[in-house]
Design a protein around this motif. Structure first.
Motif, PDB file in Angstrom:
ATOM      1  N   ARG A 140       5.856 -50.608  56.898  1.00 26.72           N
ATOM      2  CA  ARG A 140       4.498 -50.283  57.344  1.00 26.72           C
ATOM      3  C   ARG A 140       3.536 -51.444  57.075  1.00 26.72           C
ATOM      4  NH1 ARG A 140       3.242 -44.066  55.368  1.00 26.72           N
ATOM      5  NH2 ARG A 140       5.005 -43.022  56.408  1.00 26.72           N
ATOM      6  N   VAL A 141       3.721 -52.073  55.916  1.00 27.26           N
ATOM      7  CA  VAL A 141       2.857 -53.200  55.580  1.00 27.26           C
ATOM      8  C   VAL A 141       3.035 -54.318  56.600  1.00 27.26           C
ATOM      9  CG1 VAL A 141       2.438 -55.024  53.893  1.00 27.26           C
ATOM     10  CG2 VAL A 141       2.705 -52.662  53.133  1.00 27.26           C
ATOM     11  N   LEU A 142       4.276 -54.574  57.028  1.00 30.18           N
ATOM     12  CA  LEU A 142       4.523 -55.616  58.021  1.00 30.18           C
ATOM     13  C   LEU A 142       3.809 -55.301  59.326  1.00 30.18           C
ATOM     14  CD1 LEU A 142       8.319 -56.422  57.469  1.00 30.18           C
ATOM     15  CD2 LEU A 142       6.353 -57.811  56.821  1.00 30.18           C
ATOM     16  N   VAL A 143       3.907 -54.038  59.764  1.00 27.00           N
ATOM     17  CA  VAL A 143       3.229 -53.637  61.003  1.00 27.00           C
ATOM     18  C   VAL A 143       1.726 -53.791  60.863  1.00 27.00           C
ATOM     19  CG1 VAL A 143       2.779 -51.685  62.560  1.00 27.00           C
ATOM     20  CG2 VAL A 143       5.090 -52.072  61.686  1.00 27.00           C
ATOM     21  N   THR A 144       1.209 -53.378  59.707  1.00 25.91           N
ATOM     22  CA  THR A 144      -0.235 -53.484  59.482  1.00 25.91           C
ATOM     23  C   THR A 144      -0.687 -54.941  59.517  1.00 25.91           C
ATOM     24  OG1 THR A 144      -0.193 -51.478  58.123  1.00 25.91           O
ATOM     25  CG2 THR A 144      -2.102 -52.926  57.881  1.00 25.91           C
ATOM     26  N   PRO A 250      -2.296 -41.407  54.573  1.00 23.36           N
ATOM     27  CA  PRO A 250      -2.394 -41.140  56.019  1.00 23.36           C
ATOM     28  C   PRO A 250      -1.430 -42.021  56.803  1.00 23.36           C
ATOM     29  CG  PRO A 250      -4.239 -42.479  55.283  1.00 23.36           C
ATOM     30  CD  PRO A 250      -3.487 -42.076  54.044  1.00 23.36           C
ATOM     31  N   GLU A 251      -1.230 -41.644  58.068  1.00 20.28           N
ATOM     32  CA  GLU A 251      -0.374 -42.425  58.937  1.00 20.28           C
ATOM     33  C   GLU A 251      -1.035 -43.766  59.242  1.00 20.28           C
ATOM     34  OE1 GLU A 251       2.721 -40.000  58.857  1.00 20.28           O
ATOM     35  OE2 GLU A 251       2.674 -41.814  60.079  1.00 20.28           O
ATOM     36  N   PRO A 252      -0.232 -44.810  59.496  1.00 24.32           N
ATOM     37  CA  PRO A 252      -0.821 -46.119  59.826  1.00 24.32           C
ATOM     38  C   PRO A 252      -1.661 -46.026  61.091  1.00 24.32           C
ATOM     39  CG  PRO A 252       1.537 -46.298  59.368  1.00 24.32           C
ATOM     40  CD  PRO A 252       1.231 -44.847  59.450  1.00 24.32           C
TER      41      PRO A 252
END
Length: 540
Positions: A140-144, A250-252
């Motif tokens: 998730r961090v990579l996508v963010t 929460p969801e990204p």
């Protein structure tokens, strides 16, 4: 220490993993709690859970007297609480290490919990589950962070677009002001009006850019907050708190998508000036008279097709080659019509049911189906009428001067021309041509041949790619000064767009070769063509 070892290794039932309660011994020598072994036999065969030796039929469970006496002599074990934040947290119910994670309840549990409380739940080893969840968070961090990079790139593009708009508006204002200063005093009112329109358009375009910058800034702020929340969660040492806060995370955020094009079109501003000062268009719009920066800045936005000028004006550019014209058309249509099928659905709201005007039909053209169909016969259908075309053409009864209008036509074969014309289109045949749609400045036409499409206006022809289907659509947007032709089969796709300042009523007009049939398609739900005072009102 010895007592604890004795309790954990010798005094624990292998079924419930707790201290024996009413221990019994099987013939094989293994001991269990009475309730545990009886409950086990209710669910499976009567056999020893340890060595699987069958329990004899009719035999009774014998109480393990020695083990019971020993249990009574030992003190009651009281679990020692350990630090809740330490790496070896223990179960608050059983005092055992938290070694498992119950996925059903989302809790960290011990081995005893897996027997008594979570026997039918989905479980996993605690360290394995944590590694899985941490990998998910890192993904998730990579996508963010990718979204952050994308948003920052778009912000840079907005900055560049803002500079280009500022430069274009400034240059265009300077060029127009210079031209107006050389004109008579009576033109000063038009100068102020034109500059005001440019300023309004610039403010609107910059306002759109500022709105997008604000939206991206807020999106970046939300992404940053989400990133901090994830980083704080990843740094949480306590497993229970980690999974509790993970469920509340929460969801990204979703990506904002591609950056919309700026609403700035210097070419449109010049066309407005052309409408006001038609006799001076050649002087004002000559390419050598405008600074190069104006054209370059205008190209930054989704400007319409170039090389198309208003009636009676001189072209701004030299005539392009066939390859340049085809490439220019493809690029422009991609900008203007990103979703042709969606555009087709919108056009249905402007649908018009048209009819042919018998008084204009050439004597070789036969009208039928309540003047909705025309066929070109090889023999004349009667004497020529006064006011009819000497060419193989027919005009519609309806005309349009304002608003937006759309109609569809089905053709039997190639060698037909669809177009619109001012009322002054000549009825006489001049030269060897059998049609005059698009041959002069007062009409625009799309000629469909066997192997090509030709766009005609003011005697100039532009060859287009592709072979359209038999069902064609025409969109006349007088408010925007745009005439667009569509091919509707096998899918909706734009063929060509004319841009002009339409100053007179426009009549749909058609040309067709011998043996061809052309039908005006009608829709039951289509509205009647509006009266002149109603045309400016958009459909509901």
């Amino acid at each position: 220490m010895a007592t604890q070892l004795l309790e954990e290794d010798l005094m624990t039932c292998s079924i419930c993993l707790c201290r024996y309660r009413d221990p019994v011994t099987l013939p094989c020598g293994h001991s269990f709690c009475r309730n545990c072994i009886q409950d086990s036999w209710r669910r499976c065969d009567k056999a020893c859970p340890e060595c699987r030796q069958p329990f004899p039929e009719g035999a009774k469970l014998s109480r393990n007297v020695a083990l019971s006496t020993l249990l009574q002599a030992l003190p009651v074990a009281i679990p020692r609480p350990e630090s809740a934040t330490g790496p070896k947290a223990r179960c608050p119910r059983h005092g055992r290490p938290l070694e498992f994670f119950c996925r059903t309840e989302g809790l960290c549990v011990c081995s005893a919990c897996t027997v008594h409380n979570c026997s039918h739940h989905e479980r996993a080893l605690l360290d394995v589950e944590r590694r899985v969840r941490e990998d998910q968070l890192r993904a998730r961090v990579l996508v963010t962070r990718q979204q952050v990079a994308e948003a920052e790139t778009q912000l840079q593009e907005l900055q560049q677009q803002s500079s280009r708009i500022e430069s274009s508006a400034c240059t265009l204002t300077s060029a127009v002001s210079g031209r107006f200063r050389s004109l008579l005093q009576v033109l000063e009112t038009w100068q102020a009006s034109t500059l005001s329109d440019i300023e309004v358009a610039k403010k609107q375009a910059l306002g759109h850019v500022l709105d997008e910058k604000q939206r991206l800034t807020e999106h970046l702020k939300a992404l940053s907050q989400y990133d901090h929340s994830v980083q704080d969660l990843l740094g949480q040492a306590d497993d229970s708190i980690f999974f509790q806060e993970l469920q509340q995370l929460p969801e990204p955020l979703q990506s904002l998508g591609p950056l919309p094009s700026p609403r700035w079109d210097g070419e449109q501003q010049l066309n407005s000036l052309n409408q006001l000062l038609s006799p001076l268009c050649e002087l004002l719009l000559a390419e050598k008279s405008l600074p190069k920066a104006t054209a370059e800045a205008a190209d930054a936005g989704p400007a319409g097709p170039t090389g198309l000028e208003s009636p009676g004006t001189s072209p701004r550019h030299s005539v392009p080659t066939e390859e340049e014209a085809l490439a220019e058309r493809d690029v422009n249509l991609v900008h203007i019509y990103p979703e042709a099928d969606a555009a087709s659905r919108v056009l249905k709201a402007y649908y018009r049911n048209l009819t042919f005007d018998p008084e204009t039909a050439n004597q070789y053209l036969y009208l039928s189906h309540k003047d909705q169909q025309v066929t070109h016969h090889f023999q004349a259908q009667g004497p020529a009428r006064s006011g009819s075309f000497e060419l193989w053409q027919v005009q519609c009864t309806q005309s349009f001067q304002t608003g937006r209008h759309y109609w569809e036509v089905r053709v039997s074969d190639h060698s037909v021309t669809l177009g619109v014309t001012y009322p002054k289109l000549s009825r006489q045949k001049l030269g060897t041509h059998t049609d005059n749609i698009g041959r002069g400045p007062h009409s625009w036409g799309l000629c469909i041949q066997e192997d090509s499409i030709q766009a005609w206006h003011n005697g100039k022809c532009q060859r287009l790619r592709g072979v359209p289907g038999r069902l064609l659509g025409v969109d006349l947007n007088l408010s925007a000064g745009c005439l667009t032709f569509y091919s509707l089969e096998p899918r909706t796709q734009p063929l060509h767009a004319f841009y002009a300042i339409f100053s007179q009523p426009l009549f749909p007009v058609f040309w067709l070769l011998e043996g061809r049939t052309l039908t005006l398609c009608h829709q039951p739900e289509a509205k009647l063509p509006p009266r002149p005072q109603e045309e400016a009102t958009p459909p509901s």
